[in-house]
Design a protein around this motif. Sequence first.
Motif, PDB file in Angstrom:
ATOM      1  N   GLU A 158       3.091  -9.553 -15.078  1.00  0.00           N
ATOM      2  CA  GLU A 158       2.219  -9.573 -16.257  1.00  0.00           C
ATOM      3  C   GLU A 158       1.272  -8.376 -16.300  1.00  0.00           C
ATOM      4  O   GLU A 158       1.004  -7.836 -17.379  1.00  0.00           O
ATOM      5  CB  GLU A 158       1.417 -10.870 -16.300  1.00  0.00           C
ATOM      6  CG  GLU A 158       2.271 -12.116 -16.452  1.00  0.00           C
ATOM      7  CD  GLU A 158       1.435 -13.385 -16.513  1.00  0.00           C
ATOM      8  OE1 GLU A 158       0.221 -13.280 -16.804  1.00  0.00           O
ATOM      9  OE2 GLU A 158       1.985 -14.469 -16.264  1.00  0.00           O
ATOM     10  N   GLU A 159       0.774  -7.990 -15.115  1.00  0.00           N
ATOM     11  CA  GLU A 159      -0.217  -6.922 -15.079  1.00  0.00           C
ATOM     12  C   GLU A 159       0.351  -5.581 -14.636  1.00  0.00           C
ATOM     13  O   GLU A 159      -0.326  -4.558 -14.761  1.00  0.00           O
ATOM     14  CB  GLU A 159      -1.358  -7.325 -14.136  1.00  0.00           C
ATOM     15  CG  GLU A 159      -2.036  -8.628 -14.527  1.00  0.00           C
ATOM     16  CD  GLU A 159      -3.021  -9.102 -13.476  1.00  0.00           C
ATOM     17  OE1 GLU A 159      -3.400  -8.287 -12.603  1.00  0.00           O
ATOM     18  OE2 GLU A 159      -3.411 -10.285 -13.515  1.00  0.00           O
ATOM     19  N   ALA A 160       1.591  -5.579 -14.127  1.00  0.00           N
ATOM     20  CA  ALA A 160       2.225  -4.353 -13.619  1.00  0.00           C
ATOM     21  C   ALA A 160       1.325  -3.651 -12.603  1.00  0.00           C
ATOM     22  O   ALA A 160       1.154  -2.425 -12.631  1.00  0.00           O
ATOM     23  CB  ALA A 160       2.581  -3.411 -14.769  1.00  0.00           C
ATOM     24  N   ALA A 161       0.747  -4.427 -11.711  1.00  0.00           N
ATOM     25  CA  ALA A 161      -0.149  -3.867 -10.694  1.00  0.00           C
ATOM     26  C   ALA A 161       0.626  -2.974  -9.733  1.00  0.00           C
ATOM     27  O   ALA A 161       1.788  -3.241  -9.420  1.00  0.00           O
ATOM     28  CB  ALA A 161      -0.826  -4.998  -9.922  1.00  0.00           C
ATOM     29  N   PRO A 162      -0.002  -1.917  -9.234  1.00  0.00           N
ATOM     30  CA  PRO A 162       0.666  -1.027  -8.263  1.00  0.00           C
ATOM     31  C   PRO A 162       1.005  -1.794  -6.992  1.00  0.00           C
ATOM     32  O   PRO A 162       0.267  -2.687  -6.569  1.00  0.00           O
ATOM     33  CB  PRO A 162      -0.382   0.057  -7.994  1.00  0.00           C
ATOM     34  CG  PRO A 162      -1.329  -0.011  -9.143  1.00  0.00           C
ATOM     35  CD  PRO A 162      -1.358  -1.450  -9.575  1.00  0.00           C
ATOM     36  N   VAL A 163       2.110  -1.424  -6.369  1.00  0.00           N
ATOM     37  CA  VAL A 163       2.533  -2.138  -5.172  1.00  0.00           C
ATOM     38  C   VAL A 163       1.499  -2.033  -4.060  1.00  0.00           C
ATOM     39  O   VAL A 163       1.339  -2.973  -3.256  1.00  0.00           O
ATOM     40  CB  VAL A 163       3.907  -1.623  -4.687  1.00  0.00           C
ATOM     41  CG1 VAL A 163       3.821  -0.179  -4.186  1.00  0.00           C
ATOM     42  CG2 VAL A 163       4.458  -2.519  -3.583  1.00  0.00           C
ATOM     43  N   ALA A 164       0.776  -0.915  -3.989  1.00  0.00           N
ATOM     44  CA  ALA A 164      -0.231  -0.753  -2.939  1.00  0.00           C
ATOM     45  C   ALA A 164      -1.307  -1.825  -3.061  1.00  0.00           C
ATOM     46  O   ALA A 164      -1.741  -2.412  -2.058  1.00  0.00           O
ATOM     47  CB  ALA A 164      -0.853   0.637  -3.002  1.00  0.00           C
ATOM     48  N   ALA A 165      -1.738  -2.089  -4.288  1.00  0.00           N
ATOM     49  CA  ALA A 165      -2.775  -3.100  -4.506  1.00  0.00           C
ATOM     50  C   ALA A 165      -2.254  -4.498  -4.206  1.00  0.00           C
ATOM     51  O   ALA A 165      -2.949  -5.326  -3.602  1.00  0.00           O
ATOM     52  CB  ALA A 165      -3.281  -3.022  -5.940  1.00  0.00           C
ATOM     53  N   VAL A 166      -1.030  -4.767  -4.609  1.00  0.00           N
ATOM     54  CA  VAL A 166      -0.429  -6.085  -4.367  1.00  0.00           C
ATOM     55  C   VAL A 166      -0.230  -6.305  -2.872  1.00  0.00           C
ATOM     56  O   VAL A 166      -0.543  -7.370  -2.330  1.00  0.00           O
ATOM     57  CB  VAL A 166       0.912  -6.219  -5.109  1.00  0.00           C
ATOM     58  CG1 VAL A 166       1.577  -7.552  -4.789  1.00  0.00           C
ATOM     59  CG2 VAL A 166       0.700  -6.079  -6.612  1.00  0.00           C
ATOM     60  N   SER A 167       0.295  -5.292  -2.204  1.00  0.00           N
ATOM     61  CA  SER A 167       0.541  -5.400  -0.759  1.00  0.00           C
ATOM     62  C   SER A 167      -0.762  -5.598   0.001  1.00  0.00           C
ATOM     63  O   SER A 167      -0.840  -6.424   0.924  1.00  0.00           O
ATOM     64  CB  SER A 167       1.251  -4.141  -0.265  1.00  0.00           C
ATOM     65  OG  SER A 167       1.460  -4.189   1.133  1.00  0.00           O
TER      66      SER A 167
END
Length: 209
Positions: free
Chosen positions: A135-144
Amino acid sequence: MHRTKTEALLAEAETAHADDPERSELLRRARRFKASWIELAEALTRAKRSGRWREWGYESFEVYAKGELHLKQETVDKLTASYSFLRKRAPAVLERDALREPVPSYQAVDFLRRAEASDGAPPEAVEAIRKRVLEEAAPVAAVSRAFKDVVFPIDEGTQRARDVAGLKNVAKRLRVLLDETHAVPRKLAAQVSGALDELLQAIEDREAA
């Protein structure tokens, strides 16, 4: 606009194989990879399934992707796995207009895919990751950074081994730098090197025990 060497090679190959629509289309999508990973992933998945790379003179799909498209196997695996995941679990994402709606990166989708496949991942964490990624297309770095330790926990023994390996690498590197540098007084460098030797010896003794 300045083109990288890889982009130039891909453009040349695209022109050279213009008589083969599928092959030249794969090359075109590879050039547009950063802006449109879904298009490339779709074409890669189709080509891998069809086996056309054999007709193009390659012994395997992996050799084709690396040799002609300049893509590492790890990248290809993540692209095709992420595309297949979206087809099954979130097909609406594939229909988005990237100019109007956020499209998650393939790295973030891959993180979500692995989280959903993890037996020990808390359902509420997986659902939160799904929202952040799709939904938010958050960067993988932030998600990780927010969820890695929750969905992919590391046992105490593995963490300790990683810490020890990191300490050893840093200590050895610093000792080499101190031997070569003139940026600090030699007496101080010798003192620090001696302390590093003690640290490394203590680590080795503990590992032996």
